[in-house]
Scaffold this motif. Structure first.
Motif, short mmCIF file in Angstrom:
data_model
loop_
_atom_site.label_atom_id
_atom_site.label_comp_id
_atom_site.label_asym_id
_atom_site.label_seq_id
_atom_site.Cartn_x
_atom_site.Cartn_y
_atom_site.Cartn_z
N ARG A 242 -3.65 -64.03 -3.77
CA ARG A 242 -3.99 -63.16 -4.79
C ARG A 242 -4.78 -61.27 -4.30
O ARG A 242 -5.71 -61.72 -3.91
CB ARG A 242 -5.07 -63.50 -6.54
N GLU B 103 -7.43 -66.96 -1.37
CA GLU B 103 -6.95 -67.87 -0.32
C GLU B 103 -5.36 -67.81 -1.00
O GLU B 103 -4.39 -68.28 -0.19
CB GLU B 103 -7.57 -68.53 0.06
N ASN B 104 -4.73 -67.89 -1.72
CA ASN B 104 -3.96 -68.65 -2.59
C ASN B 104 -2.91 -66.63 -2.65
O ASN B 104 -2.17 -67.20 -3.45
CB ASN B 104 -4.09 -69.21 -4.25
N LYS C 80 -9.19 -67.76 -5.36
CA LYS C 80 -7.56 -67.17 -5.03
C LYS C 80 -7.22 -66.20 -4.03
O LYS C 80 -5.87 -66.02 -4.26
CB LYS C 80 -8.13 -66.10 -6.67
#
Length: 169
Positions: free
Chosen positions: A65, A62-63, A60
């Motif tokens: 968040r 790394e995306n 999360k």
């Protein structure tokens, strides 16, 4: 820092459910919690559910968040007897965590128990994978409930979804 919503994880070292199913359920739950304002997630670094939960939080992050992974670990030698693949996963989690804290400088008979309590203390929610009524995971869930935390047990949800009863060993 006091207004941060904190979630801790506890669970067994092995699963009778599919790790893929657990991760998918955890992904949806984490998205909902992050949308609801949870920003800090704590894991104990153990094999099994702890590592799966920590890796899901890191994915999360790394995306994009804006969340934190805090590791509360029993002692530096926790992973000494693990296989090479598990040690590699553990080192990756340690390197990417926002914070890590050891309960003891070396293994003691109480460091695991103290780690479990520290995961819960200061949290407001506990996500668990608990199928047995004895052991560290059961203790941590009961302790969390006594501290007033809501406990979401993914094993119970998965058992209900598949029509199986919760194991009690």
């Amino acid at each position: 820092m006091e207004d941060q919503k904190v979630c801790c994880f506890t669970g067994h070292r092995s699963f009778s459910d599919s790790p893929k199913e657990i991760r998918e359920l955890l992904n949806v739950l984490l998205d909902n919690l992050i949308t609801g304002g949870y920003t800090v997630f704590r894991a104990g670094g153990a094999l099994g559910f702890d590592m799966l939960a920590a890796e899901t939080v890191l994915a999360k992050k790394e995306n994009g968040r804006n969340i934190r992974l805090e590791l509360i670990l029993p002692c530096p030698e926790q992973a000494e007897r693990w296989n090479a693949e598990s040690k590699l996963r553990y080192r990756r989690i340690l390197s990417l965590a926002d914070d890590k804290r050891y309960i003891a400088d070396k293994y003691t008979p109480t460091c695991m128990h103290e780690r479990n309590r520290s995961l819960v203390d200061g949290a407001s929610l506990c996500i668990a994978y608990q199928k047995r009524e004895k052991g560290g995971t059961a203790y941590t869930c009961h302790y969390a409930e006594k501290q007033g935390l809501r406990v979401i047990n993914l094993a119970t949800y998965l058992a209900a979804k598949s029509g199986k009863n919760k194991e009690t060993k």
